[in-house]
Design an enzyme around this catalytic site. Structure first.
Site, PDB file in Angstrom:
ATOM      1  CB  VAL A   1      25.561  -9.790  25.017  1.00  0.00           C
ATOM      2  CG1 VAL A   1      25.011  -8.845  26.070  1.00  0.00           C
ATOM      3  CG2 VAL A   1      27.021 -10.068  25.245  1.00  0.00           C
ATOM      4  CB  SER A   2      23.757 -11.973  20.326  1.00  0.00           C
ATOM      5  OG  SER A   2      22.474 -12.240  20.826  1.00  0.00           O
ATOM      6  CB  THR A   3      28.069 -10.029  19.008  1.00  0.00           C
ATOM      7  OG1 THR A   3      27.661  -8.710  19.378  1.00  0.00           O
ATOM      8  CG2 THR A   3      27.094 -10.593  17.997  1.00  0.00           C
TER       9      THR A   3
END
Length: 194
Positions: A11-13
């Protein structure tokens, strides 16, 4: 040879969670799942992906929930899958139902590779067309020079005085010494350049 399915989830964050991907990879019988909280922009910025790729052995399968979890760009994805294929490692994407251990999965990856090459060629053609159009309007590509023609004339005049040091002139104009040398050419050896 012990064949293993290894999962990779990203996931990106840290605000996002990996539950959906983790559940899907567990259900697909992945013995180990590498989890990453990082942007997919660069492979270099994803240490867990690097660890995952190192852990894979010939005969293993790398499994992801969706293609965009592995690579942000088509060319990045194709490069990773091609590297896996050379190492004798299969690739599986659960959402897109791609499995390179089958003939149809390999075909899809080859189609992706062709699309990535097509995309690179389009970008190159657009860049060349843009540069040609700019040249036709009298513009040159590249970076704007650090020093104007007037500044170069002033610097040449200053360098005629042996008391002026190149390093001081460079500081005055906010450039490095190399920029001065590139702009004015060789400076006589008897002059102090420091």
């Amino acid at each position: 040879m012990n064949v293993t399915k290894i999962g990779y989830a990203r996931v990106s964050t840290e605000d996002q969670n990996l539950n959906l991907q983790n559940d899907a990879l567990t259900k697909a019988w992945c013995g180990e799942i590498y989890k990453e909280y990082a942007s997919g922009k660069s492979t270099l910025a994803r240490p867990e992906l690097a660890n995952c790729l190192r852990a894979l052995r010939a005969g293993d399968t790398l499994t992801v929930w969706r293609l965009d979890r592995l690579g942000r760009s088509l060319s990045d994805l194709v490069a990773i899958v091609n590297d896996l294929e050379k190492r004798g490692i299969a690739f599986e994407s659960l959402s897109e139902r791609i499995d390179t251990s089958s003939a149809s999965g390999k075909l899809i990856v080859h189609v992706f590779a062709s699309m990535a090459e097509f995309e690179r060629n389009l970008i190159r053609e657009r860049t060349q067309a843009g540069l040609a159009a700019a040249r036709a309007r009298g513009r040159k590509g590249g970076r704007k020079p650090s020093l104007s023609d007037d500044q170069i004339k002033q610097i040449k005049a200053m360098l005629k005085d042996p008391g002026n040091k190149v390093v001081d002139i460079a500081k005055q104009y906010g450039v490095c010494r190399a920029t001065i040398f590139n702009a004015v050419g060789p400076i006589k050896p008897e002059r102090s350049v420091s």
